[in-house]
Design a protein around this motif. Structure first.
Motif, PDB file in Angstrom:
ATOM      1  N   PRO A  25      64.825  69.191  45.557  1.00  0.00           N
ATOM      2  CA  PRO A  25      64.582  68.872  44.141  1.00  0.00           C
ATOM      3  C   PRO A  25      63.650  67.689  43.891  1.00  0.00           C
ATOM      4  CG  PRO A  25      66.849  68.348  44.802  1.00  0.00           C
ATOM      5  CD  PRO A  25      66.262  69.152  45.889  1.00  0.00           C
ATOM      6  N   ILE A  26      63.669  66.680  44.746  1.00  0.00           N
ATOM      7  CA  ILE A  26      62.814  65.511  44.510  1.00  0.00           C
ATOM      8  C   ILE A  26      61.346  65.884  44.724  1.00  0.00           C
ATOM      9  CG2 ILE A  26      62.240  63.192  45.302  1.00  0.00           C
ATOM     10  CD1 ILE A  26      65.194  62.800  45.986  1.00  0.00           C
ATOM     11  N   GLN A  27      61.057  66.552  45.840  1.00  0.00           N
ATOM     12  CA  GLN A  27      59.686  66.997  46.090  1.00  0.00           C
ATOM     13  C   GLN A  27      59.254  68.020  45.037  1.00  0.00           C
ATOM     14  OE1 GLN A  27      60.469  67.979  50.352  1.00  0.00           O
ATOM     15  NE2 GLN A  27      58.449  67.114  50.698  1.00  0.00           N
ATOM     16  N   LEU A  28      60.165  68.901  44.671  1.00  0.00           N
ATOM     17  CA  LEU A  28      59.863  69.917  43.670  1.00  0.00           C
ATOM     18  C   LEU A  28      59.437  69.284  42.349  1.00  0.00           C
ATOM     19  CD1 LEU A  28      59.855  72.926  42.841  1.00  0.00           C
ATOM     20  CD2 LEU A  28      62.265  72.632  42.184  1.00  0.00           C
ATOM     21  N   ALA A  29      60.158  68.244  41.933  1.00  0.00           N
ATOM     22  CA  ALA A  29      59.827  67.580  40.671  1.00  0.00           C
ATOM     23  C   ALA A  29      58.435  66.956  40.731  1.00  0.00           C
ATOM     24  CB  ALA A  29      60.882  66.515  40.356  1.00  0.00           C
ATOM     25  N   ARG A  30      58.091  66.349  41.864  1.00  0.00           N
ATOM     26  CA  ARG A  30      56.759  65.749  41.991  1.00  0.00           C
ATOM     27  C   ARG A  30      55.671  66.822  41.912  1.00  0.00           C
ATOM     28  NH1 ARG A  30      59.056  62.220  46.111  1.00  0.00           N
ATOM     29  NH2 ARG A  30      58.103  63.486  47.754  1.00  0.00           N
ATOM     30  N   VAL A  31      55.898  67.935  42.602  1.00  0.00           N
ATOM     31  CA  VAL A  31      54.886  68.988  42.609  1.00  0.00           C
ATOM     32  C   VAL A  31      54.747  69.616  41.222  1.00  0.00           C
ATOM     33  CG1 VAL A  31      54.257  71.246  43.573  1.00  0.00           C
ATOM     34  CG2 VAL A  31      55.107  69.438  45.068  1.00  0.00           C
ATOM     35  N   GLU A  32      55.815  69.730  40.500  1.00  0.00           N
ATOM     36  CA  GLU A  32      55.715  70.227  39.120  1.00  0.00           C
ATOM     37  C   GLU A  32      54.857  69.290  38.280  1.00  0.00           C
ATOM     38  OE1 GLU A  32      59.856  70.536  38.200  1.00  0.00           O
ATOM     39  OE2 GLU A  32      59.959  72.685  38.710  1.00  0.00           O
ATOM     40  N   ASN A  33      54.986  67.987  38.521  1.00  0.00           N
ATOM     41  CA  ASN A  33      54.129  67.018  37.827  1.00  0.00           C
ATOM     42  C   ASN A  33      52.675  67.118  38.293  1.00  0.00           C
ATOM     43  OD1 ASN A  33      56.241  66.017  36.288  1.00  0.00           O
ATOM     44  ND2 ASN A  33      56.747  64.396  37.744  1.00  0.00           N
ATOM     45  N   TYR A  34      52.486  67.349  39.597  1.00  0.00           N
ATOM     46  CA  TYR A  34      51.117  67.532  40.106  1.00  0.00           C
ATOM     47  C   TYR A  34      50.469  68.761  39.454  1.00  0.00           C
ATOM     48  CZ  TYR A  34      52.683  64.495  44.003  1.00  0.00           C
ATOM     49  OH  TYR A  34      53.181  63.476  44.778  1.00  0.00           O
ATOM     50  N   LYS A  35      51.258  69.795  39.280  1.00  0.00           N
ATOM     51  CA  LYS A  35      50.735  71.001  38.640  1.00  0.00           C
ATOM     52  C   LYS A  35      50.294  70.695  37.211  1.00  0.00           C
ATOM     53  CE  LYS A  35      51.936  75.712  37.253  1.00  0.00           C
ATOM     54  NZ  LYS A  35      52.996  76.741  37.154  1.00  0.00           N
ATOM     55  N   LYS A  36      51.086  69.917  36.509  1.00  0.00           N
ATOM     56  CA  LYS A  36      50.707  69.535  35.148  1.00  0.00           C
ATOM     57  C   LYS A  36      49.436  68.686  35.160  1.00  0.00           C
ATOM     58  CE  LYS A  36      55.535  69.507  33.551  1.00  0.00           C
ATOM     59  NZ  LYS A  36      56.668  68.631  33.139  1.00  0.00           N
ATOM     60  N   GLY A  37      49.312  67.835  36.156  1.00  0.00           N
ATOM     61  CA  GLY A  37      48.109  67.022  36.279  1.00  0.00           C
ATOM     62  C   GLY A  37      46.892  67.865  36.590  1.00  0.00           C
ATOM     63  N   TYR A  38      47.076  68.913  37.371  1.00  0.00           N
ATOM     64  CA  TYR A  38      45.980  69.841  37.681  1.00  0.00           C
ATOM     65  C   TYR A  38      45.539  70.580  36.423  1.00  0.00           C
ATOM     66  CZ  TYR A  38      44.069  74.369  39.154  1.00  0.00           C
ATOM     67  OH  TYR A  38      43.319  75.510  39.282  1.00  0.00           O
ATOM     68  N   GLU A  39      46.517  70.931  35.586  1.00  0.00           N
ATOM     69  CA  GLU A  39      46.217  71.680  34.362  1.00  0.00           C
ATOM     70  C   GLU A  39      45.637  70.795  33.261  1.00  0.00           C
ATOM     71  OE1 GLU A  39      49.750  75.044  34.984  1.00  0.00           O
ATOM     72  OE2 GLU A  39      50.125  73.241  33.789  1.00  0.00           O
ATOM     73  N   ASN A  40      45.957  69.494  33.310  1.00  0.00           N
ATOM     74  CA  ASN A  40      45.437  68.559  32.302  1.00  0.00           C
ATOM     75  C   ASN A  40      45.102  67.243  32.993  1.00  0.00           C
ATOM     76  OD1 ASN A  40      44.746  67.086  30.065  1.00  0.00           O
ATOM     77  ND2 ASN A  40      46.814  67.012  29.198  1.00  0.00           N
ATOM     78  N   LYS A  41      43.896  67.183  33.542  1.00  0.00           N
ATOM     79  CA  LYS A  41      43.506  66.051  34.378  1.00  0.00           C
ATOM     80  C   LYS A  41      43.385  64.751  33.597  1.00  0.00           C
ATOM     81  CE  LYS A  41      41.061  69.129  37.554  1.00  0.00           C
ATOM     82  NZ  LYS A  41      41.593  70.346  36.902  1.00  0.00           N
ATOM     83  N   LEU A  42      43.160  64.827  32.305  1.00  0.00           N
ATOM     84  CA  LEU A  42      42.962  63.620  31.510  1.00  0.00           C
ATOM     85  C   LEU A  42      44.253  63.116  30.870  1.00  0.00           C
ATOM     86  CD1 LEU A  42      39.601  64.545  29.721  1.00  0.00           C
ATOM     87  CD2 LEU A  42      39.938  63.216  31.809  1.00  0.00           C
ATOM     88  N   GLY A  43      45.320  63.854  31.031  1.00  0.00           N
ATOM     89  CA  GLY A  43      46.592  63.450  30.448  1.00  0.00           C
ATOM     90  C   GLY A  43      47.384  62.518  31.340  1.00  0.00           C
ATOM     91  N   ILE A  44      48.601  62.249  30.941  1.00  0.00           N
ATOM     92  CA  ILE A  44      49.450  61.302  31.675  1.00  0.00           C
ATOM     93  C   ILE A  44      49.766  61.814  33.078  1.00  0.00           C
ATOM     94  CG2 ILE A  44      51.598  62.282  30.741  1.00  0.00           C
ATOM     95  CD1 ILE A  44      52.709  59.397  30.760  1.00  0.00           C
ATOM     96  N   TYR A  45      49.915  63.144  33.222  1.00  0.00           N
ATOM     97  CA  TYR A  45      50.230  63.682  34.545  1.00  0.00           C
ATOM     98  C   TYR A  45      49.002  63.694  35.449  1.00  0.00           C
ATOM     99  CZ  TYR A  45      54.779  64.960  32.723  1.00  0.00           C
ATOM    100  OH  TYR A  45      56.031  64.900  32.178  1.00  0.00           O
TER     101      TYR A  45
END
Length: 381
Positions: A175-195
């Protein structure tokens, strides 16, 4: 106002300290480049900066799994053999490293590859039906490479999305790694946002963490690896020596299996008798999709892949009723359409005594044949 100024100054001093520390790590690693290149640890595998420093114009990165772990009594083992003036190697992988982890690293370090060549060792054991398990993958997952892979503009969205989905699936029990990767995915989808900012900060964190882990081990590394004259190597003589060496270590069985391995793992199932019903093994697996993605990414990046198809110990697998002929053909057919792939097929040697060390890892004659093939492929024009 003074508090704000003091806070800003503190932040700037912290950034300066981290920058200086990072430069110190780079300098120390650069001074010990050859030792670091031949050092095996997950952190070395996962560090982009280290790969950038140790890969030179004569370096062939080799992606693989447990066959890359040294078997001490093999004199032709890869790290001590492929180290000449016109070729050296850096191994990437250990137990349970498979195509998915290697896709990420390939996409991360491709701009470090001066020759635009890598080798990929394929092991039949990768191709179990479920592919790499969710138990094994989290410990073989390099987050710095994952983030660099997603940031590589030369890789298609299709391949990035495949890697993201497979990674999320395999981290479902972490779950800890999973949560980070979910955030990385959001960062990939919105590079200029907080993620997107989160992903950049985490990339810097993993970069520093992995380099420091390797830096701490500098004193324990082997710093005087001997050079080998591969240009004038008599590989036929080496093959004869390898056979003699295999005979020394395989005296308690007729399968060419190392004595200790036989005693610990094979003697008991051998005594149960030969399996009469023979079935084809390793023919259905999601690993085939992962391998396809690896080759697709390499093609996108203009990288030549030397695919080495490694067999099992044919005599033992026949005894166990597990036939691999269909697997060998399937892999050969999968790589055939790729013009950027040089296919090194070692499966005709599956029944050659002393080609394997045990039932699944390269042995004395196996390493000798593979080393020669890699040298020929790497140095040919």
């Amino acid at each position: 106002m003074r508090k704000i100024c003091a806070f800003i100054v503190g932040i700037l001093l912290f950034i300066a300290a981290v920058f200086c520390f990072d430069r110190h790590l780079d300098s120390s690693i650069s001074k010990n480049k050859e030792a670091v290149r031949n050092y095996r640890s997950y952190e070395r595998f996962w560090s982009y900066d280290i790969q950038k420093q140790v890969i030179d114009e004569n370096t062939l990165p080799i992606f693989g799994s447990s066959e890359l772990v040294s078997l001490g009594d093999c004199q032709s083992y890869i790290s001590s053999f492929l180290n000449s003036d016109d070729m050296n190697i850096v191994t990437i992988g250990g137990d349970y490293f498979q195509s998915l982890s290697h896709i990420m690293e390939l996409g991360s370090i491709e701009d470090c590859l001066k020759t635009k060549k890598v080798a990929l060792f394929l092991s039949p054991q990768w191709f179990e039906k479920g592919g790499i398990s969710s138990d094994a993958f989290p410990q073989r997952f390099g987050e710095e490479h994952f983030l660099n892979f997603l940031a590589n503009k030369r890789i298609s969205d299709k391949n990035k999305e495949y890697v993201i989905d497979r990674t999320l699936e395999l981290l479902k029990d972490s779950p800890i790694q999973l949560a980070r990767v979910e955030n990385y995915k959001k960062g990939y989808e919105n590079k200029l946002g907080i993620y997107g900012m989160y992903s950049k900060l985490m990339s810097e964190f993993w970069e520093l963490k992995d380099k420091y882990a390797v830096y701490k081990d500098l004193d324990s590394m082997e710093h005087n690896l001997p050079k080998v004259d591969l240009k004038n190597m008599d590989f036929t003589e080496m093959l004869n020596l390898a056979e003699e060496q295999g005979k020394v270590y395989c005296t308690n069985n007729d399968f060419g299996i190392h004595n200790q391995y036989w005693t610990d793992y094979v003697q008991e199932p051998f005594e149960n008798g030969e399996v009469e019903k023979k079935e084809q093994a390793f023919t259905e697996s999601i690993e085939y999709d992962d391998l396809t993605c690896f080759l697709d990414v390499a093609k996108e990046l203009g990288i030549e892949v030397i695919v080495v198809s490694i067999p099992v110990n044919g005599a033992w697998y026949d005894y166990q009723g597990m036939l691999c002929d269909d697997y060998y053909k399937k892999v050969a057919n999968l790589v055939k359409p790729y013009e950027n792939v040089a296919f090194v097929d070692m499966t005709p040697y599956a029944h050659e005594k002393y080609f394997m060390h045990d039932v699944m890892h390269l042995g004395w004659k196996g390493w000798t044949r593979v080393n020669e093939a890699l040298y020929r492929e790497f140095t040919k024009e």
